[in-house]
Design a protein around this motif. Structure first.
Motif, mmCIF file in Angstrom:
data_model
loop_
_atom_site.group_PDB
_atom_site.id
_atom_site.type_symbol
_atom_site.label_atom_id
_atom_site.label_comp_id
_atom_site.label_asym_id
_atom_site.label_seq_id
_atom_site.Cartn_x
_atom_site.Cartn_y
_atom_site.Cartn_z
ATOM 1 N N ALA A 1 33.823 0.659 -21.414
ATOM 2 C CA ALA A 1 33.233 0.993 -22.716
ATOM 3 C C ALA A 1 33.950 2.202 -23.300
ATOM 4 O O ALA A 1 34.364 3.098 -22.558
ATOM 5 C CB ALA A 1 31.734 1.284 -22.571
ATOM 6 N N VAL A 2 34.104 2.175 -24.603
ATOM 7 C CA VAL A 2 34.550 3.368 -25.337
ATOM 8 C C VAL A 2 33.368 3.824 -26.183
ATOM 9 O O VAL A 2 32.636 2.999 -26.735
ATOM 10 C CB VAL A 2 35.792 3.098 -26.217
ATOM 11 C CG1 VAL A 2 37.008 2.885 -25.347
ATOM 12 C CG2 VAL A 2 35.588 1.902 -27.123
ATOM 13 N N SER A 3 33.178 5.132 -26.244
ATOM 14 C CA SER A 3 31.949 5.629 -26.866
ATOM 15 C C SER A 3 32.157 6.988 -27.506
ATOM 16 O O SER A 3 32.992 7.771 -27.056
ATOM 17 C CB SER A 3 30.867 5.751 -25.780
ATOM 18 O OG SER A 3 29.698 6.340 -26.293
ATOM 19 N N ASP A 4 31.361 7.275 -28.549
ATOM 20 C CA ASP A 4 31.355 8.624 -29.124
ATOM 21 C C ASP A 4 30.416 9.538 -28.346
ATOM 22 O O ASP A 4 30.334 10.734 -28.613
ATOM 23 C CB ASP A 4 30.997 8.600 -30.617
ATOM 24 C CG ASP A 4 29.639 7.973 -30.895
ATOM 25 O OD1 ASP A 4 28.796 7.932 -29.985
ATOM 26 O OD2 ASP A 4 29.418 7.519 -32.036
ATOM 27 N N GLY A 5 29.693 8.969 -27.409
ATOM 28 C CA GLY A 5 28.815 9.777 -26.559
ATOM 29 C C GLY A 5 27.537 10.222 -27.238
ATOM 30 O O GLY A 5 26.720 10.921 -26.630
ATOM 31 N N VAL A 6 27.343 9.837 -28.494
ATOM 32 C CA VAL A 6 26.165 10.276 -29.246
ATOM 33 C C VAL A 6 25.341 9.094 -29.740
ATOM 34 O O VAL A 6 24.144 8.984 -29.464
ATOM 35 C CB VAL A 6 26.579 11.155 -30.456
ATOM 36 C CG1 VAL A 6 25.353 11.627 -31.217
ATOM 37 C CG2 VAL A 6 27.423 12.327 -29.997
ATOM 38 N N ALA B 1 27.077 5.591 -30.403
ATOM 39 C CA ALA B 1 27.637 4.238 -30.329
ATOM 40 C C ALA B 1 28.585 4.043 -29.159
ATOM 41 O O ALA B 1 29.269 4.976 -28.729
ATOM 42 C CB ALA B 1 28.391 3.937 -31.625
ATOM 43 N N ALA B 2 28.611 2.803 -28.682
ATOM 44 C CA ALA B 2 29.611 2.416 -27.679
ATOM 45 C C ALA B 2 30.059 1.003 -27.981
ATOM 46 O O ALA B 2 29.301 0.185 -28.518
ATOM 47 C CB ALA B 2 29.027 2.497 -26.273
ATOM 48 N N TYR B 3 31.296 0.721 -27.622
ATOM 49 C CA TYR B 3 31.845 -0.632 -27.737
ATOM 50 C C TYR B 3 32.347 -1.062 -26.368
ATOM 51 O O TYR B 3 32.934 -0.261 -25.639
ATOM 52 C CB TYR B 3 32.988 -0.668 -28.762
ATOM 53 C CG TYR B 3 33.596 -2.041 -28.878
ATOM 54 C CD1 TYR B 3 32.866 -3.093 -29.426
ATOM 55 C CD2 TYR B 3 34.874 -2.300 -28.399
ATOM 56 C CE1 TYR B 3 33.397 -4.372 -29.494
ATOM 57 C CE2 TYR B 3 35.410 -3.572 -28.467
ATOM 58 C CZ TYR B 3 34.665 -4.599 -29.018
ATOM 59 O OH TYR B 3 35.180 -5.863 -29.079
ATOM 60 N N VAL B 4 32.072 -2.309 -26.032
ATOM 61 C CA VAL B 4 32.459 -2.845 -24.724
ATOM 62 C C VAL B 4 33.604 -3.830 -24.950
ATOM 63 O O VAL B 4 33.374 -4.994 -25.302
ATOM 64 C CB VAL B 4 31.260 -3.552 -24.052
ATOM 65 C CG1 VAL B 4 31.652 -4.100 -22.681
ATOM 66 C CG2 VAL B 4 30.074 -2.597 -23.930
ATOM 67 N N ASP C 1 27.864 -2.411 -28.741
ATOM 68 C CA ASP C 1 28.363 -3.637 -29.362
ATOM 69 C C ASP C 1 29.457 -4.280 -28.518
ATOM 70 O O ASP C 1 30.193 -3.598 -27.805
ATOM 71 C CB ASP C 1 28.962 -3.333 -30.744
ATOM 72 C CG ASP C 1 27.913 -2.905 -31.759
ATOM 73 O OD1 ASP C 1 26.718 -2.867 -31.404
ATOM 74 O OD2 ASP C 1 28.301 -2.602 -32.898
ATOM 75 N N LEU C 2 29.567 -5.586 -28.640
ATOM 76 C CA LEU C 2 30.703 -6.320 -28.070
ATOM 77 C C LEU C 2 30.892 -7.588 -28.879
ATOM 78 O O LEU C 2 30.019 -7.983 -29.650
ATOM 79 C CB LEU C 2 30.488 -6.616 -26.584
ATOM 80 C CG LEU C 2 29.279 -7.449 -26.148
ATOM 81 C CD1 LEU C 2 29.502 -8.953 -26.346
ATOM 82 C CD2 LEU C 2 28.971 -7.186 -24.675
ATOM 83 N N PHE D 1 21.401 -8.487 -25.135
ATOM 84 C CA PHE D 1 22.137 -8.428 -26.405
ATOM 85 C C PHE D 1 21.563 -9.443 -27.384
ATOM 86 O O PHE D 1 21.017 -10.466 -26.991
ATOM 87 C CB PHE D 1 23.624 -8.733 -26.181
ATOM 88 C CG PHE D 1 24.383 -7.625 -25.496
ATOM 89 C CD1 PHE D 1 25.108 -6.706 -26.229
ATOM 90 C CD2 PHE D 1 24.350 -7.494 -24.116
ATOM 91 C CE1 PHE D 1 25.800 -5.670 -25.601
ATOM 92 C CE2 PHE D 1 25.043 -6.473 -23.473
ATOM 93 C CZ PHE D 1 25.767 -5.562 -24.222
ATOM 94 N N ARG D 2 21.709 -9.133 -28.678
ATOM 95 C CA ARG D 2 21.317 -10.073 -29.728
ATOM 96 C C ARG D 2 22.553 -10.509 -30.485
ATOM 97 O O ARG D 2 23.482 -9.740 -30.668
ATOM 98 C CB ARG D 2 20.382 -9.384 -30.733
ATOM 99 C CG ARG D 2 19.126 -8.857 -30.100
ATOM 100 C CD ARG D 2 17.887 -9.446 -30.752
ATOM 101 N NE ARG D 2 16.701 -9.085 -29.988
ATOM 102 C CZ ARG D 2 16.080 -7.917 -30.097
ATOM 103 N NH1 ARG D 2 16.521 -7.024 -30.954
ATOM 104 N NH2 ARG D 2 15.013 -7.671 -29.365
ATOM 105 N N ARG D 3 22.506 -11.758 -30.933
ATOM 106 C CA ARG D 3 23.633 -12.307 -31.687
ATOM 107 C C ARG D 3 23.876 -11.520 -32.970
ATOM 108 O O ARG D 3 22.933 -11.174 -33.680
ATOM 109 C CB ARG D 3 23.324 -13.758 -32.043
ATOM 110 C CG ARG D 3 24.424 -14.481 -32.743
ATOM 111 C CD ARG D 3 23.899 -15.789 -33.266
ATOM 112 N NE ARG D 3 23.746 -16.780 -32.213
ATOM 113 C CZ ARG D 3 24.715 -17.596 -31.817
ATOM 114 N NH1 ARG D 3 25.900 -17.528 -32.381
ATOM 115 N NH2 ARG D 3 24.502 -18.481 -30.876
ATOM 116 N N GLY D 4 25.152 -11.252 -33.279
ATOM 117 C CA GLY D 4 25.510 -10.589 -34.532
ATOM 118 C C GLY D 4 26.765 -11.232 -35.083
ATOM 119 O O GLY D 4 27.161 -12.303 -34.646
ATOM 120 N N VAL D 5 27.376 -10.588 -36.021
ATOM 121 C CA VAL D 5 28.645 -11.062 -36.563
ATOM 122 C C VAL D 5 29.695 -10.019 -36.237
ATOM 123 O O VAL D 5 29.494 -8.836 -36.495
ATOM 124 C CB VAL D 5 28.570 -11.278 -38.089
ATOM 125 C CG1 VAL D 5 29.935 -11.656 -38.637
ATOM 126 C CG2 VAL D 5 27.532 -12.331 -38.419
#
Ligand SMILES: CC(C)(COP(=O)(O)OP(=O)(O)OC[C@H]1O[C@@H](n2cnc3c(N)ncnc32)[C@H](O)[C@@H]1OP(=O)(O)O)[C@@H](O)C(=O)NCCC(=O)NCCS
Length: 144
Positions: free
Chosen positions: A59-64, A66-69, A102-103, A118-122
């Motif tokens: 994961a990359v994250s701002d630590g506050v 948000a994170a992205y996987v 998010d992923l 997780f929930r489906r998104g776009v």
């Protein structure tokens, strides 16, 4: 036995063989190791008898907020044993307290991620094949 650990400290490229299955060009174990070291969070699954990594998630994250996987993979011979789910559960525990995690995934994996909360998104994505130029690999799917 499969054991789990956080972080890439002390990890060697030789322990990272057999990943990026099906990618048109796959990062070398050395580049894979760089990517793990450059990530904010890493969870590894290792076969402790062999010392090799059999699965990983980053994961990359701002630590506050948000994170992205970007990457989750279990080596094919170890799939279907709950390792991918466990890696993701452990990562989510590390990311607890963030507003968004998010992923992006292919359609068949939606139920897998739904089971993990997780929930489906776009998702929108840009991929640059030149970034993998010079890497080895054969015909296969685009990187996820
Ligand atoms: C997705 C992945 C990490 C799951 O790891 P795993 O250790 O096999 O996962 P678990 O054993 O915890 O869960 C297995 C379940 O995941 C689901 N699943 C895994 N791969 C799937 C696929 N390609 N299509 C649909 N469902 C899939 C199935 O429901 C499966 O259950 P089953 O074994 O009873 O059929 C692994 O299949 C993998 O590395 N795939 C290739 C890379 C990839 O697609 N990564 C995700 C990028 S978003």
């Amino acid at each position: 036995m499969v054991v789990y650990r956080d972080g890439a400290e002390g990890l060697e490229a030789e322990q990272l063989v057999g990943f990026f299955v099906g990618w048109r060009a796959s990062p070398s174990p050395e580049r894979h190791l760089e990517a793990l070291r450059g990530s904010d969070h890493v969870v590894l699954a290792l076969d402790d008898a062999r010392g090799s990594v059999v699965g990983f998630v980053t994961a990359v994250s701002d630590g506050v907020l948000a994170a992205y996987v970007p990457l989750l993979e279990v080596r094919p011979e170890y799939q279907g044993r709950g390792i991918g789910s466990e890696l993701m559960r452990r990562l989510l525990a590390r990311l607890e307290g963030l507003y968004m995690v998010d992923l992006a995934c292919d359609e068949p994996l939606v139920p897998f991620y739904e089971r993990l909360g997780f929930r489906r998104g776009v998702a929108m994505a840009v991929r640059d094949p030149d970034a993998l130029a010079g890497e080895t690999g054969g015909p296969g799917r685009e990187p996820g």
